[in-house]
Design an enzyme around this catalytic site. Sequence first.
Site, PDB file in Angstrom:
ATOM      1  N   ASN A  46      -5.438  -4.517   3.074  1.00 10.27           N
ATOM      2  CA  ASN A  46      -4.460  -3.817   3.913  1.00 10.27           C
ATOM      3  C   ASN A  46      -5.140  -3.034   5.027  1.00 10.27           C
ATOM      4  O   ASN A  46      -4.692  -3.033   6.181  1.00 10.27           O
ATOM      5  CB  ASN A  46      -3.623  -2.858   3.065  1.00 10.27           C
ATOM      6  CG  ASN A  46      -2.609  -3.560   2.189  1.00 10.27           C
ATOM      7  OD1 ASN A  46      -2.351  -4.745   2.348  1.00 10.27           O
ATOM      8  ND2 ASN A  46      -2.035  -2.830   1.262  1.00 10.27           N
ATOM      9  N   ARG A 355       6.971 -18.044   6.795  1.00  7.29           N
ATOM     10  CA  ARG A 355       5.617 -18.188   6.241  1.00  7.29           C
ATOM     11  C   ARG A 355       5.659 -19.332   5.226  1.00  7.29           C
ATOM     12  O   ARG A 355       6.241 -19.188   4.155  1.00  7.29           O
ATOM     13  CB  ARG A 355       5.138 -16.900   5.574  1.00  7.29           C
ATOM     14  CG  ARG A 355       5.016 -15.718   6.529  1.00  7.29           C
ATOM     15  CD  ARG A 355       4.298 -14.543   5.901  1.00  7.29           C
ATOM     16  NE  ARG A 355       4.370 -13.354   6.732  1.00  7.29           N
ATOM     17  CZ  ARG A 355       3.567 -13.087   7.746  1.00  7.29           C
ATOM     18  NH1 ARG A 355       2.623 -13.957   8.061  1.00  7.29           N
ATOM     19  NH2 ARG A 355       3.697 -11.967   8.448  1.00  7.29           N
ATOM     20  N   ARG A 385       2.502 -13.622  12.204  1.00  3.55           N
ATOM     21  CA  ARG A 385       1.124 -13.157  12.309  1.00  3.55           C
ATOM     22  C   ARG A 385       0.274 -13.551  11.099  1.00  3.55           C
ATOM     23  O   ARG A 385       0.655 -13.335   9.949  1.00  3.55           O
ATOM     24  CB  ARG A 385       1.105 -11.640  12.469  1.00  3.55           C
ATOM     25  CG  ARG A 385      -0.291 -11.078  12.704  1.00  3.55           C
ATOM     26  CD  ARG A 385      -0.298  -9.587  12.571  1.00  3.55           C
ATOM     27  NE  ARG A 385       0.479  -8.945  13.605  1.00  3.55           N
ATOM     28  CZ  ARG A 385       1.259  -7.894  13.383  1.00  3.55           C
ATOM     29  NH1 ARG A 385       1.398  -7.414  12.170  1.00  3.55           N
ATOM     30  NH2 ARG A 385       1.924  -7.346  14.371  1.00  3.55           N
ATOM     31  N   HIS A 415      12.947 -14.414  11.997  1.00  2.00           N
ATOM     32  CA  HIS A 415      12.492 -13.860  10.730  1.00  2.00           C
ATOM     33  C   HIS A 415      13.527 -14.065   9.621  1.00  2.00           C
ATOM     34  O   HIS A 415      13.297 -13.710   8.470  1.00  2.00           O
ATOM     35  CB  HIS A 415      12.191 -12.363  10.919  1.00  2.00           C
ATOM     36  CG  HIS A 415      11.493 -11.715   9.778  1.00  2.00           C
ATOM     37  ND1 HIS A 415      12.090 -10.756   8.980  1.00  2.00           N
ATOM     38  CD2 HIS A 415      10.239 -11.877   9.282  1.00  2.00           C
ATOM     39  CE1 HIS A 415      11.236 -10.356   8.059  1.00  2.00           C
ATOM     40  NE2 HIS A 415      10.102 -11.013   8.203  1.00  2.00           N
ATOM     41  N   TYR A 448       6.211 -11.478  -5.064  1.00  3.32           N
ATOM     42  CA  TYR A 448       7.115 -10.749  -4.171  1.00  3.32           C
ATOM     43  C   TYR A 448       8.466 -10.612  -4.880  1.00  3.32           C
ATOM     44  O   TYR A 448       9.043 -11.609  -5.302  1.00  3.32           O
ATOM     45  CB  TYR A 448       7.330 -11.508  -2.863  1.00  3.32           C
ATOM     46  CG  TYR A 448       6.262 -11.319  -1.808  1.00  3.32           C
ATOM     47  CD1 TYR A 448       4.921 -11.201  -2.146  1.00  3.32           C
ATOM     48  CD2 TYR A 448       6.596 -11.276  -0.459  1.00  3.32           C
ATOM     49  CE1 TYR A 448       3.951 -11.047  -1.186  1.00  3.32           C
ATOM     50  CE2 TYR A 448       5.627 -11.122   0.522  1.00  3.32           C
ATOM     51  CZ  TYR A 448       4.308 -11.007   0.157  1.00  3.32           C
ATOM     52  OH  TYR A 448       3.343 -10.854   1.112  1.00  3.32           O
ATOM     53  N   ARG A 549       9.334   1.015   0.920  1.00  2.00           N
ATOM     54  CA  ARG A 549       8.032   0.676   0.350  1.00  2.00           C
ATOM     55  C   ARG A 549       6.870   1.172   1.203  1.00  2.00           C
ATOM     56  O   ARG A 549       5.918   1.741   0.699  1.00  2.00           O
ATOM     57  CB  ARG A 549       7.907  -0.841   0.182  1.00  2.00           C
ATOM     58  CG  ARG A 549       6.646  -1.268  -0.571  1.00  2.00           C
ATOM     59  CD  ARG A 549       6.391  -2.759  -0.414  1.00  2.00           C
ATOM     60  NE  ARG A 549       5.886  -3.081   0.906  1.00  2.00           N
ATOM     61  CZ  ARG A 549       6.102  -4.234   1.533  1.00  2.00           C
ATOM     62  NH1 ARG A 549       6.854  -5.151   0.976  1.00  2.00           N
ATOM     63  NH2 ARG A 549       5.602  -4.459   2.730  1.00  2.00           N
ATOM     64  N   HIS A 572       9.957  -6.285  -1.950  1.00  3.21           N
ATOM     65  CA  HIS A 572      10.126  -6.957  -0.658  1.00  3.21           C
ATOM     66  C   HIS A 572      11.585  -7.083  -0.239  1.00  3.21           C
ATOM     67  O   HIS A 572      11.876  -7.447   0.908  1.00  3.21           O
ATOM     68  CB  HIS A 572       9.479  -8.351  -0.732  1.00  3.21           C
ATOM     69  CG  HIS A 572       9.320  -9.025   0.581  1.00  3.21           C
ATOM     70  ND1 HIS A 572      10.081 -10.110   0.973  1.00  3.21           N
ATOM     71  CD2 HIS A 572       8.493  -8.772   1.620  1.00  3.21           C
ATOM     72  CE1 HIS A 572       9.723 -10.506   2.178  1.00  3.21           C
ATOM     73  NE2 HIS A 572       8.760  -9.706   2.603  1.00  3.21           N
TER      74      HIS A 572
END
Length: 665
Positions: A46, A355, A385, A415, A448, A549, A572
Amino acid sequence: MEQQTIPLNDRDLSWLHFNFRVLSMAETPGVPLYERVKFLSIFSSNLDEFFRVRMPALLALHQLHEGEKGALSAAQQEIARQLNEYGRIFTQVVIPGLQEKGIRLYYGESPAPEHFPAIRDYFFNTILAYLRPVRLRLGEPMELFLENNALYLVVCLEDGGTGIVNIPSDHLPRFLRLAGNDILFLDDAIRQHLDFLFPHVGIKAAYSIKVTRDAEIDVDEFSGHLLQKVEDMLVQRQMGVPTRFLYDAAMPDALRNQLAAYFRIAPPELATGGRYHNLRDLSDLPLPSDASAEYPKAPPAYCNAIDPGRSLLDQVQERDFLLHVPYQSYDYILRYFNEAATDPEVREIYVTLYRVASTSRIAHALMSAAQNGKKVTVMVELKARFDEANNIRWAKRMKAAGVKILYSIPGLKVHAKVALVKRKRGFYWDHTALLATGNFNESTARFYADHVLLTRHQALTQELELLFIYMQTGIQPGKFNFMHFEHLLVAQFNLVERFKTLIRGEAENARNGKPARITIKLNNLQEKSMIAELYAAADAGVEIDLIVRSICCLVPREGIRVRRIVDRYLEHARVFIFHNGGKELIYMGSADWMNRNLHRRIEVCFPVYDPAGRQQLKDIIALQLADNTNAVILGADARNLPVPREAGAPGINAQRDTYAYVRKL
């Protein structure tokens, strides 16, 4: 309320406090030892991303605006504090814990002599093939480019010279498992043989370094076709300007300054580190099997409402199904796409992919569908990304198989996590939709925590079809007699105003003396106008509970409580519950309340109408609001505060208890 005057916590410090919560899990009682190692790895990964994505903005503000220099300094001080804690936890908690298990990780110490022959053989037979030792000519023009996040050893030679050699952790395992349960860093296997790489001069010392480079490169900077733009961007990203030069704290100041001048590193980009960098590699530590050192097995539960012997597409035509992954099996989502690919009555399939899994079975199903003669349209977001290269690879494969590929929308990211399947049954068409809070990615679905809705609701499927028409043609719903979005909340169309209307409705109820409550779960909360609406609602008397989160720029105040959950799974899901005078409105979706999500992306939030699904969501959110083990409360400065727990009160762990709850459904 003026957006410019509302109290806000700093976005970057808020995120750093989240990452500190990740780090603190590495010494939290009850977290098994091997899982502590993973949390150390996640923290490090991270932080690397922070330096690639956020530090460039802080450095730019530091250079352009005198008044913004405090933001950079505050972030650097917080990072330094956290890295000190990281070193303490790693060396004083985790490594001793491994030793108690009979595992010896050599950390800055020479391995036992009995390991020397094996290390020597591995060095000469394997490692040596990947090494590029170079003598630097400090003070002269730079001749060596340091690759992004690659590891190097800077070597001080007895003749006064300076050498550098790469640590090939991108080609070889970072750790060597020696006889017994002894483990050695790849770095130290190279250190032991520096005299071979720089012969006849003698070795004085060696220090580890790495450079992190800016990853934020706008594809609008490039000309040409979008696919080529993104491919060019991937090359450009690896050449980005430095945002961090990480060096061993033991390195002499004079050498550090020489290297900074040689590699053109500005003072704000210098960062002190330890003997080892890229400790995200701890996720690959070769640990012996030990069930007691890991979380207990939690095999995904099956959905008892779904008959495994019947067509899933047929069953969705009869009722809605709400799935909770990873507590429930992701196989149902895979089956949805597999059935759609082979059902002879399915004519059209539409999907958004943000993704894609590296070995995506969903992508394979879509390719099979196209080869089976179905019309398959996939919106692949090329600008996701750090997943751009993988998404490009899959987009090309699917296109070659006959899938119609839509390559993003100029100025926007798609998204949304949605899919639509159309079947023709005689003279009639039926539609089913899959709407989710997380990516259609079976790899990340293992850790997730998300929700997935399977529905045939006519209004939802019709509006979803409108969205796919827009993504293909640019024709907006509402034009040329197309219907508007009434049920779906879609960013760029009605999402922001609808959420504001819902918040204001709660505020009006509170002012009229009626019960008013808002419960929202997000990954990130940063957009000023939405925060202003929440402040105004709280001032009117609305009770607001937020589960956020990561980034939370909202400052908790009377009437607004904010908590964070970091645990075994990555929280998530995005869930929105409005009391609405007793007629609750419940939404889920892909949209965080960030500037990028609300103003620069296509996001979809959707209502949950099925009574059983609504109750399940409410029950799961209630567990998260009651968590008194791994949840924390955010203070006014965005720091993590423990949840008060009375002596003798039972421990509530939202993820553990959600798993038990879901298994009983």
